[in-house]
Design a protein around this motif. Structure first.
Motif, short mmCIF file in Angstrom:
data_model
loop_
_atom_site.label_atom_id
_atom_site.label_comp_id
_atom_site.label_asym_id
_atom_site.label_seq_id
_atom_site.Cartn_x
_atom_site.Cartn_y
_atom_site.Cartn_z
N UNK A 1 0.84 -1.17 0.00
CA UNK A 1 0.00 0.00 0.00
C UNK A 1 0.89 1.24 0.00
N UNK A 2 0.64 2.18 -0.87
CA UNK A 2 1.45 3.39 -0.97
C UNK A 2 1.15 4.33 0.19
N UNK A 3 2.18 4.97 0.68
CA UNK A 3 2.07 5.92 1.78
C UNK A 3 1.70 7.29 1.23
N UNK A 4 0.61 7.87 1.78
CA UNK A 4 0.23 9.22 1.40
C UNK A 4 0.99 10.19 2.29
N UNK A 5 1.48 11.29 1.72
CA UNK A 5 2.17 12.28 2.54
C UNK A 5 1.56 13.65 2.33
N UNK A 6 1.69 14.47 3.33
CA UNK A 6 1.37 15.88 3.28
C UNK A 6 2.71 16.58 3.15
N UNK A 7 2.83 17.51 2.25
CA UNK A 7 4.13 18.12 2.00
C UNK A 7 4.58 19.09 3.07
N UNK A 8 3.68 19.87 3.66
CA UNK A 8 4.14 20.89 4.59
C UNK A 8 3.61 20.66 6.00
N UNK A 9 4.45 20.94 6.96
CA UNK A 9 4.15 20.81 8.37
C UNK A 9 3.10 21.84 8.78
N UNK B 1 -5.42 10.19 7.40
CA UNK B 1 -6.76 9.71 7.06
C UNK B 1 -7.83 10.51 7.77
N UNK B 2 -8.86 9.83 8.22
CA UNK B 2 -9.95 10.49 8.93
C UNK B 2 -9.63 10.68 10.41
N UNK B 3 -8.52 10.11 10.89
CA UNK B 3 -8.18 10.17 12.31
C UNK B 3 -7.77 11.57 12.77
N UNK B 4 -6.95 12.25 11.96
CA UNK B 4 -6.43 13.57 12.32
C UNK B 4 -6.08 14.32 11.04
N UNK B 5 -5.68 15.59 11.19
CA UNK B 5 -5.33 16.36 10.00
C UNK B 5 -3.96 16.01 9.45
N UNK B 6 -3.06 15.54 10.32
CA UNK B 6 -1.70 15.21 9.89
C UNK B 6 -1.05 14.31 10.92
#
Length: 126
Positions: A1-9, A92-97
């Motif tokens: 399964x590919x890991x989704x990332x958010x680019x900025x903190x 995911x739906x758990x938290x924003x990041x």
């Protein structure tokens, strides 16, 4: 399964878990601000204990790059640096990041290093 990332903190309050190589377990709270690539703030780590929890607090500084955070915390009487290197991840739906990474403790410290995972929840869920 590919890991989704958010680019900025995303600065704010982060809550998480710590598991140390020496067997310590703890609850982590980071309160952060950011200006460009620079991160600053404070932290609190409450370590579980048979008697009374041990609370470690201090300041945190660091920087962010695309998908990655590098933090430095000063702990203990000697203000020994503890390094935290983490990937910024989608929660995911758990938290924003989510931050997921490794802690490197200084030699001769009370800590052995280990893993931290922390989440930034939506306001009102913190």
């Amino acid at each position: 399964m590919a890991e989704k990332t958010e680019d900025s903190f995303k600065p704010g309050v982060w809550q998480g878990k710590y598991l140390d190589a020496y067997g310590y377990r703890g609850e982590l709270k980071l309160e952060t601000e950011s200006k460009g690539e620079e991160i600053s703030g404070k932290f609190e780590l409450v370590l579980a204990s048979e008697d009374q929890p041990k609370v470690v607090t201090g300041t945190v500084t660091g920087k962010q790059a695309k998908g990655f955070v590098q933090l430095r915390m000063l702990v203990g009487r000697n203000q020994e640096p503890v390094e935290y290197n983490a990937h910024i991840m989608d929660a995911g739906a758990y938290a924003t990041q989510c931050l997921s990474g490794m802690v490197t403790a200084p030699q001769k410290s009370d800590f052995g290093g280990g893993v931290w995972i922390a989440w930034r929840f939506k306001k009102g869920n913190q």
